[in-house]
Design an enzyme around this catalytic site. Sequence first.
Site, short mmCIF file in Angstrom:
data_model
loop_
_atom_site.label_atom_id
_atom_site.label_comp_id
_atom_site.label_asym_id
_atom_site.label_seq_id
_atom_site.Cartn_x
_atom_site.Cartn_y
_atom_site.Cartn_z
N GLU A 1 0.88 -1.18 0.00
CA GLU A 1 0.00 0.00 0.00
C GLU A 1 0.91 1.21 0.00
OE1 GLU A 1 -3.12 -0.04 -0.34
OE2 GLU A 1 -3.66 -2.11 0.10
N CYS B 1 -2.27 9.18 2.41
CA CYS B 1 -1.93 8.61 1.10
C CYS B 1 -3.02 8.92 0.09
CB CYS B 1 -1.73 7.12 1.23
SG CYS B 1 -3.09 6.32 2.08
P1 NAD Z 1 8.30 4.66 4.78
O1 NAD Z 1 8.31 3.84 3.53
O2 NAD Z 1 9.48 5.50 5.07
O3 NAD Z 1 8.16 3.69 6.06
C1 NAD Z 1 7.09 2.77 6.16
C2 NAD Z 1 7.52 1.61 7.04
O4 NAD Z 1 8.56 0.90 6.36
C3 NAD Z 1 8.11 2.03 8.39
O5 NAD Z 1 7.69 1.14 9.38
C4 NAD Z 1 9.60 1.92 8.14
O6 NAD Z 1 10.35 1.73 9.33
C5 NAD Z 1 9.67 0.71 7.23
N1 NAD Z 1 10.89 0.57 6.45
C6 NAD Z 1 11.77 1.55 6.09
N2 NAD Z 1 12.79 1.00 5.41
C7 NAD Z 1 12.56 -0.32 5.32
C8 NAD Z 1 13.25 -1.42 4.71
N3 NAD Z 1 14.41 -1.25 4.08
N4 NAD Z 1 12.70 -2.64 4.80
C9 NAD Z 1 11.51 -2.84 5.41
N5 NAD Z 1 10.82 -1.84 6.02
C10 NAD Z 1 11.33 -0.60 5.97
O7 NAD Z 1 6.96 5.48 4.77
P2 NAD Z 1 6.44 6.52 5.85
O8 NAD Z 1 7.22 7.78 5.69
O9 NAD Z 1 6.36 5.88 7.17
O10 NAD Z 1 4.93 6.77 5.35
C11 NAD Z 1 4.58 7.64 4.34
C12 NAD Z 1 4.34 6.90 3.05
O11 NAD Z 1 3.39 5.87 3.24
C13 NAD Z 1 3.74 7.81 1.98
O12 NAD Z 1 4.33 7.55 0.75
C14 NAD Z 1 2.27 7.41 1.97
O13 NAD Z 1 1.59 7.68 0.78
C15 NAD Z 1 2.37 5.95 2.24
N6 NAD Z 1 1.08 5.46 2.76
C16 NAD Z 1 0.30 4.65 1.97
C17 NAD Z 1 -0.93 4.21 2.42
C18 NAD Z 1 -1.84 3.34 1.58
O14 NAD Z 1 -2.79 2.77 2.14
N7 NAD Z 1 -1.61 3.19 0.30
C19 NAD Z 1 -1.38 4.62 3.68
C20 NAD Z 1 -0.56 5.45 4.44
C21 NAD Z 1 0.68 5.86 3.98
#
Ligand code: NAD
Length: 484
Positions: free
Chosen positions: A256, A290
């Site tokens: 997502e 998002c």
């Molecule tokens: P992010 O990708 O930085 O982090 C998301 C999660 O991934 C965190 O728990 C983080 O610690 C983890 N993560 C980071 N690096 C990783 C790796 N190498 N391997 C595995 N996990 C890892 O995103 P964010 O800044 O926390 O959130 C914002 C983003 O999320 C925006 O792009 C937003 O659009 C998206 N989002 C999407 C939805 C949806 O339903 N489509 C909902 C909410 C947020």
Amino acid sequence: MATGKAITDGETIKTITTHYIDGAFVESHGREVMDIIKPTNGTVIGRVTLGDEEDTRRAITAAKRAFVTFGRTTKEERAAYLRQLHAAVSARIDDLTAAMVEEYGGVVQFAKVIVESGANAFPAAEKGLGELPLTQSWGKTTVTMEPVGVAGLITAWNANALFICLKLASAIGAGCTVVLKPSELSSLQTQVMIECVVAAKLPKGVFNVVIGRGEIVGAELTRNPDVAKISFTGSVGVGQGIMRDGAATMKRVTLELGGKSPTILLDDADLSKAIPAALILALMNSGQACAAGTRLLVPKSRLEDVKLAIHAAMRAFPVGDPADPKIAIGPMVSQKQYDRIQSYIRKGIEEGAEVLTGGEGHPEGFEAGYFVKPTVFVNVKNEMTIAQEEIFGPVLCVIAYDTEEDAIRIANDSRYGLHAAVLGTDIQRARRVASQIRSGRVVINGMTDDPDAPWGGFKFSGVGREYGQYGMEAFLETRAILES
Ligand code: NAD
């Protein structure tokens, strides 16, 4: 309840040193300590000890052991756990909301809706489970839908409780055991969620949580051969890494990801309703959503009226203390997010867009925290950076169009396809336009939700779907047994 061990209230600082593994709070093996910072004023309100690969492997081992039994539970048993989870989360709506306001700066009027949506994920999953034919037979063939195995759940910070509930509801409904790695910016909210799951009395090892960094805990989940599936909510870049690195152990993935959602305002729209609706879509969750409708497509013939209407309607979106129910826009989650949004506002000005309201810097009187000015740009071209890239803050781009076909073309001219909206008076026409938009959800005449309707993205917005029956299918494998 066992949670007293996980959070110790000192003078003002909350300290979290444990993970939840195999039915118990266990001290972190990882030693890195991270500050929890209050976004309204930048002060330290807590400290969390982050987990490492060893903590993660312990959690995976517990989930693997529990799967042997939990993977064989019946529909009725899983439905009972979903009801227990619903009751437990429903009992803590206020606590979850308060944690979201304090730690993330979510405005209380929106945070409560988010948490309630999370609680509703459990009855939706129960309904979906009831409707899914887990066993079908014909002739000498029997087809069953089997839980995929241990699932790694990785969440973003902007609606932590909702994401955890959605993923957990689907996983439990499907008969999977889980290791959750929530965003490290959501530790206080996660503690309340753990307390809820403890209260729901799931069998030992079915639900495990390791708080830690993505590149450490998330990466271990992604590469560990005992994890069958990753359900991820977050950014495109990290999602691509999970898909790539997960391929080595043939992980099933649900991703997502981000969005740059269009809101098409049709020329027959009543602006007194359509503009407030468009602003809610753009500014919900302080723009850190998002699904945020951050590209407002407006017929050229109505552009001047739209600008006046936006000016007037923005008064209903005050910035301020997120705990105040009259406030619509709180701070951004972190200094990093504040800086990111400032850089996009600067970029928009450099590229020739015109600031209708807002602009760079803090709003007056809110210099201490991570508050930004809600900003509306006009004279935006769809190819500009601010119209193509996800900003993840309260920044709206108004883009003019000539014809309905032009509006649909611009709406689809994006690498994203998560969410979209159509605003107009002629409902048949709005439906016709909606049916031509390439995104996972399209809402007509305002933001709305349905826990049974699928959620997920076309194109770079992701892979797979969440919510209800659709979400559960993503945690199931199909097996056919054929007798000769
Ligand atoms: P992010 O990708 O930085 O982090 C998301 C999660 O991934 C965190 O728990 C983080 O610690 C983890 N993560 C980071 N690096 C990783 C790796 N190498 N391997 C595995 N996990 C890892 O995103 P964010 O800044 O926390 O959130 C914002 C983003 O999320 C925006 O792009 C937003 O659009 C998206 N989002 C999407 C939805 C949806 O339903 N489509 C909902 C909410 C947020």
